[in-house]
Design an enzyme around this catalytic site. Sequence first.
Site, PDB file in Angstrom:
ATOM      1  N   LYS A  56       0.805  -1.221   0.000  1.00 42.65           N
ATOM      2  CA  LYS A  56       0.000   0.000   0.000  1.00 42.65           C
ATOM      3  C   LYS A  56       0.841   1.276   0.000  1.00 42.65           C
ATOM      4  O   LYS A  56       0.388   2.324  -0.437  1.00 42.65           O
ATOM      5  CB  LYS A  56      -0.940   0.027   1.205  1.00 42.65           C
ATOM      6  N   SER A  81      -8.995   1.131   8.076  1.00 40.25           N
ATOM      7  CA  SER A  81      -8.598   0.656   9.401  1.00 40.25           C
ATOM      8  C   SER A  81      -7.306  -0.120   9.274  1.00 40.25           C
ATOM      9  O   SER A  81      -6.758  -0.610  10.243  1.00 40.25           O
ATOM     10  CB  SER A  81      -9.683  -0.243   9.985  1.00 40.25           C
ATOM     11  N   ASP A 175       3.868 -17.641 -16.798  1.00 41.44           N
ATOM     12  CA  ASP A 175       2.665 -18.275 -17.341  1.00 41.44           C
ATOM     13  C   ASP A 175       1.415 -17.892 -16.552  1.00 41.44           C
ATOM     14  O   ASP A 175       0.309 -17.898 -17.098  1.00 41.44           O
ATOM     15  CB  ASP A 175       2.817 -19.806 -17.307  1.00 41.44           C
ATOM     16  N   GLU A 207      -9.641 -13.960  -3.716  1.00 41.45           N
ATOM     17  CA  GLU A 207     -10.306 -13.353  -2.568  1.00 41.45           C
ATOM     18  C   GLU A 207     -10.821 -14.440  -1.632  1.00 41.45           C
ATOM     19  O   GLU A 207     -10.885 -15.614  -1.989  1.00 41.45           O
ATOM     20  CB  GLU A 207     -11.415 -12.396  -3.018  1.00 41.45           C
ATOM     21  N   GLY A 211     -16.097 -13.632   0.993  1.00 48.35           N
ATOM     22  CA  GLY A 211     -16.291 -12.308   0.402  1.00 48.35           C
ATOM     23  C   GLY A 211     -15.948 -12.338  -1.071  1.00 48.35           C
ATOM     24  O   GLY A 211     -15.019 -11.673  -1.519  1.00 48.35           O
ATOM     25  N   ASP A 213     -17.224 -11.079  -3.712  1.00 50.54           N
ATOM     26  CA  ASP A 213     -17.916 -10.072  -4.541  1.00 50.54           C
ATOM     27  C   ASP A 213     -17.187  -9.835  -5.856  1.00 50.54           C
ATOM     28  O   ASP A 213     -17.812  -9.584  -6.887  1.00 50.54           O
ATOM     29  CB  ASP A 213     -18.059  -8.752  -3.782  1.00 50.54           C
ATOM     30  N   SER A 307       1.207  -9.888  -0.369  1.00 46.47           N
ATOM     31  CA  SER A 307       0.860  -8.463  -0.330  1.00 46.47           C
ATOM     32  C   SER A 307       1.263  -7.740   0.947  1.00 46.47           C
ATOM     33  O   SER A 307       1.413  -6.517   0.934  1.00 46.47           O
ATOM     34  CB  SER A 307      -0.636  -8.288  -0.584  1.00 46.47           C
ATOM     35  N   ASN A 310       1.577  -7.467   7.977  1.00 48.71           N
ATOM     36  CA  ASN A 310       1.179  -6.812   9.229  1.00 48.71           C
ATOM     37  C   ASN A 310       0.094  -7.608   9.939  1.00 48.71           C
ATOM     38  O   ASN A 310      -1.057  -7.621   9.514  1.00 48.71           O
ATOM     39  CB  ASN A 310       0.676  -5.393   8.940  1.00 48.71           C
TER      40      ASN A 310
HETATM   41  C1  LIG Z   1      -5.198  -3.711   0.922  1.00 48.28           C
HETATM   42  C2  LIG Z   1      -4.609  -5.054   0.926  1.00 48.28           C
HETATM   43  C3  LIG Z   1      -4.989  -6.034  -0.006  1.00 48.28           C
HETATM   44  C4  LIG Z   1      -6.065  -5.792  -1.028  1.00 48.28           C
HETATM   45  O1  LIG Z   1      -5.684  -4.783  -1.915  1.00 48.28           O
HETATM   46  P1  LIG Z   1      -6.727  -4.065  -2.873  1.00 48.28           P
HETATM   47  O2  LIG Z   1      -5.951  -3.083  -3.645  1.00 48.28           O
HETATM   48  O3  LIG Z   1      -7.776  -3.435  -1.993  1.00 48.28           O
HETATM   49  O4  LIG Z   1      -7.344  -5.140  -3.702  1.00 48.28           O
HETATM   50  C5  LIG Z   1      -4.344  -7.252   0.012  1.00 48.28           C
HETATM   51  N1  LIG Z   1      -3.386  -7.527   0.929  1.00 48.28           N
HETATM   52  C6  LIG Z   1      -2.993  -6.617   1.841  1.00 48.28           C
HETATM   53  C7  LIG Z   1      -1.927  -7.005   2.804  1.00 48.28           C
HETATM   54  C8  LIG Z   1      -3.588  -5.354   1.874  1.00 48.28           C
HETATM   55  O5  LIG Z   1      -3.192  -4.451   2.789  1.00 48.28           O
END
Ligand SMILES: *Cc1c(COP(=O)(O)O)cnc(C)c1O
Length: 324
Positions: A56, A81, A175, A207, A211, A213, A307, A310
Amino acid sequence: MSDLHLPTFDDVVAAAERIAGYANKTPVMTSRTVNAAFGADVFFKCENFQRMGAFKFRGAMNALLQFSDEQKAAGVVTFSSGNHAQAIALAAKLLGIPATIIMPHDAPAAKVAATRGYGGNVVEYHRYTEDREQIGRDLAKRQGLTLIPPYDHPHVIAGQGTAAKELLEETGELDALFVCLGGGGLLSGSALSTRRLSPACKIYGVEPLAGNDGQQSLRSGNIVHIDTPKTIADGAQTQHLGNYTFPIIRRHVDDILTVTDDDLIDAMRFFAERMKMVVEPTGCLGFAAARNLRESLRGKRIGIIISGGNVDISRYSAFLAGHV
Ligand SMILES: *Cc1c(COP(=O)(O)O)cnc(C)c1O
């Protein structure tokens, strides 16, 4: 939504130049155990080692670096949050911009403390009775603040796309790429980079099953809204994709997959035990999905974006011990 100016790969390239020197170029890791189990070459892009612990920071920094002097003086506001709150607070601190973060009154104390620790001014709201997006817009209007939402913003999407760009520049063409999905900032940005740097690569968003969606939206062709899902993947508890993220996902993403919370805990344990990495539940989405599909990935070159990392340490140890 044809009047929206959707970001392109050129915007990702510009973002990469802009945030260089602020964001970490995170490592790409491999595991012989994973490669043997998959019969494939698997490359992990480790955004758990990004500044503040998640990708982020890329989008937040790219957005704030484009503020005018007036915007910088007045400040930024956001609602989150989680990791976006910390990302905006840190990016704002580095640039000397005042930051207001709207957080639920019952947000985990550690997250509020981390956001305050980066110098963010935390405004609390009641998540069941108040609308955080409305509060954000009101504050923005009354105090002249610039609202930077967590995913549905072209500068945020372009910044998030720099992670997949770095990955593909390091690995060459792949791939398949597996990307964690909440509101779709990371997935849409990753898709822009992947379609340019590895055009034939399959792109999967992942996802939580509770959830799904995004999956429903991709299949129906419209943005589907859901209630806040119950899942341990707190970074993916979003209720809908965005007006910017959805058209990009629809155009470039091959499919959206789901995994269970148990799959996430298994993946979290694997990262801890075998790769010595702390990965938060949401950060495990991509790997968990790839593991479920591994028979079909034999002989392939696979990218997985981790991603973020934390997670409250007592919650994390409860996951590892099987107490959650
Ligand atoms: C925000 C976040 C996501 C999801 O990212 P989006 O851009 O909202 O799809 C995935 N993993 C972590 C660790 C995040 O902080």
